[in-house]
Design a protein around this motif. Sequence first.
Motif, PDB file in Angstrom:
ATOM      1  N   PRO A  65      -6.643  -0.563   1.179  1.00 45.29           N
ATOM      2  CA  PRO A  65      -5.659  -1.161   1.846  1.00 45.29           C
ATOM      3  C   PRO A  65      -5.305  -0.820   3.115  1.00 45.29           C
ATOM      4  CG  PRO A  65      -4.815   0.642   0.562  1.00 45.29           C
ATOM      5  CD  PRO A  65      -6.203   0.676   0.217  1.00 45.29           C
ATOM      6  N   VAL A 111      -5.062  -4.245  -2.262  1.00 45.20           N
ATOM      7  CA  VAL A 111      -4.490  -3.261  -2.819  1.00 45.20           C
ATOM      8  C   VAL A 111      -4.492  -3.284  -4.279  1.00 45.20           C
ATOM      9  CG1 VAL A 111      -2.533  -3.307  -1.031  1.00 45.20           C
ATOM     10  CG2 VAL A 111      -2.396  -4.826  -2.753  1.00 45.20           C
ATOM     11  N   ALA A 143       0.774  -1.290   0.042  1.00 54.44           N
ATOM     12  CA  ALA A 143      -0.006  -0.057  -0.088  1.00 54.44           C
ATOM     13  C   ALA A 143       0.707   1.479   0.036  1.00 54.44           C
ATOM     14  CB  ALA A 143      -0.890   0.118   1.311  1.00 54.44           C
TER      15      ALA A 143
END
Length: 232
Positions: A75, A99, A8
Amino acid sequence: MNKALAGAIPSPNIWNAPRTYETENRAADPDGRIEEAMRAVRGWAGAHVLDIGCGTGFHLPRFAVEARRVTGVEPHRRLAEAARARVRALPNITVHTGVAQRLPVADASVDVAHARWAYFFGPGCEPGLAELERVVRRGGVAFVIDNDATRGTFGDWFRRSLPSYDPLAVERFWSGHGFTRRSVDMGWRFERRADFEAVVRIEFPPDLAQEIIDGHRGLEVDYAVNLWWREY
């Protein structure tokens, strides 16, 4: 426990101050010009909408009014939990912790993908774009909303906060990946001066934030954005 999944890209504004970011979301684009520009390209009635980087789920309920199905991907674990709480009563919305470069949705299953100030900011987001190639079905559309740093009051503040940012390089990147740009003039419109000041403080470094607060009067800010879109 780490609050965000591996891979992330940190988003300090919403990650560190989700309540203030909620205030920003409420103040942004009060006249619905981004949505109007999106609909001019492709609506989402009866569609499967994927919101990438959905945060606390601010936009999910609005998509769900017309969409057949809405999937949010976020995320940051706590933000994803907040998004789930927000949409608990809406059966056509699902929120995943995930993600952009590993989207938890099936191949060719998405009609409309939406990423607003979330990961897709130009060079470096190629893994996310590869995932869009996988998950968006033929005839589907991906929308990427980001700042237009070349004009407007907010664009001036943005350039001052990130002097190394090259808007022309970003434009070349999106055009090179098959995206088309629509310029949108929206704005911030706050109800209280304290809200404006709080949002400025989460968006800009402290010295610049204070300069903006001292120099900008009123509760409105003109704000230009780029709506990048591509049909697959």
